[in-house]
Design an enzyme around this catalytic site. Structure first.
Site, PDB file in Angstrom:
ATOM      1  N   GLY A   1       0.832  -1.204   0.000  1.00 55.71           N
ATOM      2  CA  GLY A   1       0.000   0.000   0.000  1.00 55.71           C
ATOM      3  C   GLY A   1       0.864   1.250   0.000  1.00 55.71           C
TER       4      GLY A   1
ATOM      5  N   GLN B   1       3.044   9.987   1.610  1.00 56.86           N
ATOM      6  CA  GLN B   1       4.339   9.301   1.511  1.00 56.86           C
ATOM      7  C   GLN B   1       5.115   9.684   0.254  1.00 56.86           C
ATOM      8  OE1 GLN B   1       2.536   5.217   2.269  1.00 56.86           O
ATOM      9  NE2 GLN B   1       4.549   5.002   3.195  1.00 56.86           N
TER      10      GLN B   1
ATOM     11  N   CYS C   1       6.443  -0.472   6.711  1.00 56.16           N
ATOM     12  CA  CYS C   1       5.930   0.668   5.956  1.00 56.16           C
ATOM     13  C   CYS C   1       7.022   1.127   4.994  1.00 56.16           C
ATOM     14  CB  CYS C   1       5.581   1.787   6.942  1.00 56.16           C
ATOM     15  SG  CYS C   1       5.061   3.333   6.190  1.00 56.16           S
ATOM     16  N   LEU C   2       6.635   1.512   3.777  1.00 59.10           N
ATOM     17  CA  LEU C   2       7.645   1.938   2.805  1.00 59.10           C
ATOM     18  C   LEU C   2       8.424   3.160   3.300  1.00 59.10           C
ATOM     19  CD1 LEU C   2       5.748   1.458  -0.588  1.00 59.10           C
ATOM     20  CD2 LEU C   2       7.595   0.044   0.336  1.00 59.10           C
TER      21      LEU C   2
ATOM     22  N   HIS D   1      -3.796   0.857   8.005  1.00 56.51           N
ATOM     23  CA  HIS D   1      -2.439   1.412   7.942  1.00 56.51           C
ATOM     24  C   HIS D   1      -2.404   2.634   7.015  1.00 56.51           C
ATOM     25  CE1 HIS D   1       2.113   0.848   7.689  1.00 56.51           C
ATOM     26  NE2 HIS D   1       1.852   1.744   6.758  1.00 56.51           N
ATOM     27  N   GLU D   2      -2.992   2.482   5.825  1.00 55.74           N
ATOM     28  CA  GLU D   2      -2.958   3.580   4.843  1.00 55.74           C
ATOM     29  C   GLU D   2      -3.843   4.739   5.278  1.00 55.74           C
ATOM     30  OE1 GLU D   2      -0.597   3.405   2.879  1.00 55.74           O
ATOM     31  OE2 GLU D   2      -0.237   1.267   3.138  1.00 55.74           O
TER      32      GLU D   2
ATOM     33  N   HIS E   1      -2.089   7.094   7.556  1.00 61.89           N
ATOM     34  CA  HIS E   1      -1.183   8.060   6.917  1.00 61.89           C
ATOM     35  C   HIS E   1      -1.916   9.375   6.611  1.00 61.89           C
ATOM     36  CE1 HIS E   1       2.608   5.995   6.365  1.00 61.89           C
ATOM     37  NE2 HIS E   1       2.027   4.942   5.834  1.00 61.89           N
TER      38      HIS E   1
END
Ligand code: NI
Length: 207
Positions: free
Chosen positions: A46, A51, A93-94, A137-138, A141
């Protein structure tokens, strides 16, 4: 289409609350296409707009089998309208390359959003599935929250971050989730074999 630069932990944009998208314009569609391309290139599940430097309420994800055909999903102006249950989720997480830790999540969520054509849709994700955890999670953000804010163990989380030269957790950002923790602990007491399995997997990954 182009690959966008992924912003890493401690960049203040990751802590901003994102703005609603007023119209799914051509420009927004291009941004979404770039986000998907960036997510696939980074082998992420995701990616949220903040981000890649855009403080907008958009995230993309793909929870399909990496070996199979792609299944991109787009969420614009998402709202989590229902949530229930509690589970442990081992997440990364990226924006935190390689660092993983155990966090608390709801088991089930119901989300309303707009798709890439600006049409409203409803999605239900159940049983602590990857989709359910990924949506949470997304969505976080977009609120300026990060997975580490849900960590179950500060010591473990800081160790995981330090291992990959990332700054430590922000204590003041930790989210109070005693009710989730209680439910997770009860579940784990009843299913020790699952806890052991996760512990083994983490060990094998060198986490
Ligand atoms: Ni993330």
């Amino acid at each position: 289409m182009s690959i966008l630069k992924i912003i890493e932990y401690k960049n203040p944009i990751l802590r901003e609350k994102s703005k609603e998208v007023s119209k799914v314009s051509k420009k927004i569609k291009n941004l979404i296409a770039d986000m998907l391309e960036t997510m696939y290139q980074a082998q992420g599940v995701g990616l949220a707009a903040p981000q890649v430097g855009y403080s907008l309420r958009i995230f993309v994800l793909d929870v399909s089998d990496p070996e199979g055909p792609i299944d991109p999903m787009v969420f614009v102006n998402p709202k989590i309208v229902k949530k229930s249950g509690a589970i442990n989720s081992y997440e990364g997480c990226l924006s935190f390359p390689k660092a993983y830790t155990n966090v608390r999540r709801y088991k089930n969520v119901l989300v309303k959003a707009l798709d890439i054509n600006g049409r409203p849709f409803v999605k239900e994700a159940l049983d602590g599935s990857l989709l359910s955890r990924c949506i949470q999670h997304e969505f976080d953000h977009l609120e300026g929250n990060l997975f580490i804010d849900h960590c179950r163990n500060r010591f473990d989380a800081n160790n995981a971050l330090a291992k990959y030269n990332l700054p430590s957790i922000e204590e003041e950002r930790l989210i109070e989730e005693d009710f989730l923790e209680k439910e997770i602990v009860e579940y784990e007491k009843a299913h020790p074999e699952e806890v052991e399995e996760l512990r083994k997997t983490i060990e094998e990954q060198g986490g």
